[in-house]
Design an enzyme around this catalytic site. Structure first.
Site, PDB file in Angstrom:
ATOM      1  N   ARG A 100       0.825  -1.211   0.000  1.00  0.00           N
ATOM      2  CA  ARG A 100       0.000   0.000   0.000  1.00  0.00           C
ATOM      3  C   ARG A 100       0.855   1.255   0.000  1.00  0.00           C
ATOM      4  NH1 ARG A 100      -5.192  -1.184   3.734  1.00  0.00           N
ATOM      5  NH2 ARG A 100      -5.543  -3.332   3.118  1.00  0.00           N
ATOM      6  N   GLU A 171     -11.122  -1.366  -5.317  1.00  0.00           N
ATOM      7  CA  GLU A 171     -11.613  -0.435  -4.317  1.00  0.00           C
ATOM      8  C   GLU A 171     -10.649   0.739  -4.214  1.00  0.00           C
ATOM      9  OE1 GLU A 171     -11.203  -0.917  -0.114  1.00  0.00           O
ATOM     10  OE2 GLU A 171     -13.356  -0.782   0.235  1.00  0.00           O
TER      11      GLU A 171
END
Ligand code: B12
Ligand code: B12
Lengths: 492, 133, 492, 133
Positions: A100, A171
């Site tokens: 991430r 997402e």
């Protein structure tokens, strides 16, 4: 390049692509034309966008867990289990936190350590390190659509990899995967990054491939009032639509008051559709996702079951298209696959029981819907104003000025002035508005609702309410104490 | 007034507990230096040196705590902070594991106190008061 | 003595008492004057009637499990555990089935076998065999009010014992503890028996002791439509009030459609109060109890948690005063104390989360309330008609004629002609009315609701629906098959 | 057409499964003699003698099954029904117990087949068809 809410030209896009694909070694494996052919062969029931579209006529909520471990084979085992035993309608791949932050070297260490210790040392699946072929192997091993779930400010390479691998939903968003997930990354940067991700989806759409996009609704998951999360979801929807996204799932995290939760989901869908139309995006299909309570969970596993099932009931009554489930391990750590499947099963039982049932739209629901819509309109108007008509610019300016303000967010680009707390019946209201541009009427509404609780509990409307409410779902000690006092009081 | 450094280590962005700890420790009379989320070992150490801190409270919520905390105590010792109290808390490992074993692993890594998920700020405060007497 | 809805005179009552107390050896231990003194000393928080009354101002539902084992010490251990770990607001003593049939010799064997094998060989606590002193020991070992729950057509001696022992509530009634619990016992007999039980409560009330009475709402627990269970509850309420009962909890078993369940509880309270007033019983306090799903339970324990919590959500939204909880062992056998406490904990979590929340009374709820009330009125009018104005006589005649008819009841004194099934959204409707005296309008309403489901599922409105629905909560195979078909169908 | 006796033994009033079994067995082509709930061992035996039955299906739901079924097989043998099939099903013991052990106990009591909670009528039907061929 200047920030603007404008579709990236194909030329520009392809130029950016080269840079993106070369940012880590696995980027070079992507051949988009081959990927298009690959995606065309996917059956409808494995396509997220199509399954969501079809679900609009189903009379229940679809369910999806969160799940991801470090190694490919273990991850496949996990997903298959959740499909078979948990009877998930959609499957996820939750990505680890190093990926991430684009810290692929650290992810590599995590992979090695996971092999060495025989247990997952990463909190998710390192998509980028594994690359397209491994990701395809994951998607091919299951029979339902697969989505990447992460929290990545710069997810451009990740997005390239997952879509090429046949994962038909992603997402995230320029706001929702920045403010709750980063400290130092400017909004300009993440909005641009996500314009890229959306543009890639648009690119596929132009070539006949339906893909789904899902802004991350719950943000920090902690006492975020519906007006804020809905505003963010709508902005990200509009930004995505501009880049050519056609199938969007707007999300919302359960707060606990059923009327507010039902109203929030309905207001969200209606307003997303309204703004899409108003902006001229007429062929975008909107669905909704309800997240079971995203804040601190009760430690006790049985209590967690109660909370999970109560959330599922709310999702069903709200008429959400899908629901993200939690587990009884939530407060402790990443769930075992058994615990994960149990969260799904309890939730599925509830939505099966409630097939065909929705909360009746009476005056109370309608009022709450109107309240949320009014608030969102007031914020969005101001966003556009400070952006001189441009939504992307307006968003950056709005955060700078605290016009949009997310409680408990780690980002330095968030004002952090807003404070929220629960009213007498558990609905989340705002007690400190910072610079959120509400009319006095709206502010009075919030204040009065909180006032009533304060009177009942014989206390002040202040930050202590917020603190108490951070714990009010995970730990009911305070509430139980209040109740014990009540029983003892001879006067009532 | 005792000075404590708080922060969330590694690539971890869980900010809620950090903000609450800040508020509660300050209320309890500590001088709190909050370096926030996404903080590296070096960030903790630099802050401790700069402020001559009495304790470092490391939070790790997201599961990579074990990877992120490796060698932290050694670095502290190297930096001359060998005597500074070192606590860690949050959800410091991946998944539900036997707490006794987790605690042991972190104590061996050189932490003075190790806290399980859902520890109340009051526990941190009373331990600090005791250890810093 | 002739059956009549008329207060038993004190003289007559005392005469009957002698006979009752001599029906088993433990009867002779009861000294009612001593018992009155004993009950007077009970603190308010251990008095069922008083705690229920006070609860009207609490903003959540109170919870109570079912529980009972053969031996006194084990039973005490069980109750203490449910109080401490399950945080029950009220405690029960579920009575074994031999005692329910007055087969005290067999209960004695059960006690002996339980001692011998070291496990409870009875499905409940044999109150009568244990007698007053042991029962007092049970009540004294806990800190919340205690109630007897059984299913005993002739509970006169049992009732004498429990009240003398300080158990401040008794479940049951002349209909609800006969038709679902017996095969050959005439209604005349059980109504008279329960007039006695109620008269005993009235006797205590006259002497300043508040006791609670609770008609058993769910009856057979299997697809009983609200109009039937509410009618029975109201009749038993009126019969009890005539004997001097002042604190009554009317009950209802969850059916699964939230609107219907909420409406049923509200209609029940309102109509019970209405009829009490209309009959001149103006000082009776009415509360409500919601039973979590009383029919066949899912085998899977996680699914059971979903069902339990969804039931708790409904109870909270309905605004019931208390709720009887189920456990994840329901489909298998009497729960362990751990499983029992978990049912309580999950339920408690939900009602704590939903403090201060009720289902908003919109048009849909109001319509369903009106529907139920109209149906109950139509039945009750007829009951009085066939009873020539006497409710007790009318009840007997009504059952004879099938005017009141309970699905799946074992009693030969029940007509057994009515058939019920679920409509499209899960509400229970009537497909075969037998002799229930509804207007055509009401009948059409039910038929149309079922018709819509039949159309959707492309089938007939017939007994097969009933059969399917007997299993529709416990086993979702059929529903899952239907859904799988739906997904495969390319046309929707 | 084969004749089967069904009923619920002891002080047990659970009527739902009994009514459903009646319906399903009849539909499957059996002649069903349903003696209903609250039936004693003698009631089953008398019904079997009167109707010359091929099988007796005992239901026990409420937990006293073990007490209620004691000596049933012996009584059947005494009454000359030693060859009549004897099944038992429902929730035949108190609480959640190891099914293997429960089954063993009831087989030792002389039942030919023993069924766990939630058995589908179809299972009963196919077993009957097999055993009565
Ligand atoms: C809210 C939340 C989020 C929000 C965070 C928003 C934000 N920026 O703050 C969002 C949705 C963004 C999020 C994201 C993620 N999360 Co998260 N999250 C949570 C959740 C539900 C609540 C955390 C919280 O705010 N609690 C309330 C505060 C007040 O409590 P606290 O954080 O525990 O802190 C208190 C105590 O622990 C103690 N304490 C804390 N530190 C220290 C230190 C010392 C020395 C002492 C004495 C005490 C102490 O005092 C604090 C105040 O009371 C937890 C699970 C839970 N607890 O229920 C998961 C959880 C922490 N998240 C988890 C994970 C894995 C993630 C993600 C990787 C995504 C995913 N897989 O779901 C990402 C990670 C992003 C990243 N890079 O860090 C896992 C961690 C797993 C593990 N350790 O095995 C958890 C446990 C959930 C789970 N069971 O899977 N999350
Ligand atoms: C509805 C119900 C009731 C209703 C019954 C109404 C009525 N008169 O019929 C009421 C509320 C009155 C009731 C009362 C009681 N009940 Co009850 N009840 C149930 C419940 C919830 C469902 C039963 C049901 O109708 N199932 C649906 C039908 C279709 O299924 P079935 O009965 O299992 O029958 C099917 C199969 O088992 C099979 N089958 C049955 N018999 C046989 C025989 C053979 C040979 C074969 C092959 C197959 C077979 O075929 C049937 C058709 O599919 C069950 C728990 C559950 N299953 O979820 C408890 C349960 C049976 N009850 C129980 C108890 C203890 C009681 C009470 C003592 C009160 C109490 N403590 O709660 C009283 C007893 C009264 C008495 N004297 O008998 C316990 C038994 C405990 C145990 N064995 O350890 C259960 C298991 C609940 C529990 N877990 O505590 N009950």
């Amino acid at each position: 390049m200047e920030l603007k809410n404008k579709r990236i030209s194909e030329e520009e896009f392809l130029k950016m692509r080269e840079e993106v694909l070369s940012s880590w070694t696995t980027g070079k494996d992507i051949d988009i034309d081959e990927a298009i052919e690959y995606l065309k062969k996917l059956p409808d029931h494995k396509n997220f966008a199509k399954k969501l579209y079809k679900a609009k006529d189903l009379d229940r909520v679809l369910i999806q867990p969160r799940a991801g471990v470090a190694l490919v084979d273990q991850h496949i085992k996990l997903l298959k289990y959740l499909e078979k035993i948990g009877r998930a309608d959609f499957l996820p791949t939750t990505v680890d936190s190093y990926t991430r932050q684009n810290r692929y070297e650290e992810a590599e260490i995590g992979i090695r350590e996971s092999i060495r210790t025989g247990k997952s040392m990463l909190n998710g699946f390192p998509v980028v390190n594994h690359g397209v072929n491994s990701c395809r192997r994951v998607a091919e091993s299951i029979n339902v659509p697969l989505q990447a779930r992460h929290g990545t400010p710069d997810a451009r390479l990740l997005t390239e990899i997952i879509h090429a691998a046949g994962w038909t939903s992603n997402e995230g968003g320029g706001i929702s995967y920045n403010i709750p997930y980063a400290k130092n990354v400017p909004l300009e940067t993440t909005i641009k990054n996500w314009q890229y991700c959306d543009r890639l989806v648009g690119y596929y759409e132009e070539r006949g491939i339906s893909l789904n996009r899902e802004p991350f609704g719950p943000l920090t998951g902690t006492l975020v009032p519906p007006c804020i999360s809905n505003t963010v979801a709508i902005i990200e929807t509009l930004l995505a639509a501009e880049q050519g996204v056609k199938n969007i799932t707007v999300g919302y995290g359960q707060l606990g008051n059923i009327v507010q939760d039902v109203a929030a989901i309905r207001a969200l869908r209606e307003q997303a559709e309204y703004y899409l139309n108003a902006y001229g995006y007429e062929d975008v299909y909107v669905s909704t996702v309800f997240h079971q309570w995203m804040g601190g969970f009760p430690k006790d596993e049985t209590e967690a079951f109660g909370l999970i099932s109560m959330g599922a009931t709310t999702a069903a009554l709200a008429g959400a298209t899908k629901m993200i489930t939690k587990t009884t391990h939530e407060s402790i750590g990443i769930p075992t696959m058994q615990a994960n499947a149990k969260g799904l099963k309890a939730s599925k039982e509830v939505v099966m029981l409630l097939r065909g049932q929705k909360y009746a739209t009476g005056i109370k629901i309608r009022k709450e819907i109107e309240q949320i819509k009014t608030e969102v309109d007031q914020i969005l108007d101001k966003v556009l104003e400070v952006g001189h008509g441009d939504l992307a610019v307006g968003t950056v300016e709005a955060f700078k000025a605290g016009i949009i303000d997310i409680p408990f967010a780690p980002s330095q680009f968030n004002a952090g002035k807003i404070l929220t707390a629960r009213d007498k019946s558990g609905a989340v209201r705002i007690l400190e508005f910072g610079n959120i541009p509400f009319t006095q009427e709206v502010k009075d509404f919030h204040y009065n609702m909180l006032k009533k609780r304060a009177e009942k509990e014989n206390r002040e409307v202040d930050f202590n309410m917020t603190i108490d409410d951070v714990y009010s779902i995970s730990d009911k000690k305070n509430i139980i104490d209040l109740e014990n006092e009540w029983w003892k009081n001879e006067n009532n | 007034m005792k000075t404590v450094i708080i922060g969330v280590i590694g690539a971890d962005v869980h900010a809620v507990g950090n903000k609450i700890l800040d508020y509660c420790l300050t209320n309890a009379g500590f001088k709190v230096i909050n370096i926030g989320v996404l903080s590296q070992q070096e960030d903790f150490i630099n802050a401790a040196i700069e402020t001559n801190a009495d304790a470092i409270l490391v939070s790790s919520l997201y599961g990579h705590g074990e990877l992120d905390c490796r060698g932290f105590k050694d670095k502290c010792v190297e930096a001359g902070l060998g005597d500074v109290l070192l606590y860690v808390g949050g959800n410091i490992v991946i998944g539900k594991q036997k707490w006794k074993e987790v605690k042991k692993r972190f104590l061996e890594m050189g932490f003075d106190r190790v806290y399980p998920p859902g520890t109340s700020p009051d526990d941190a405060i009373s331990a600090l008061k005791k250890d810093l007497k």
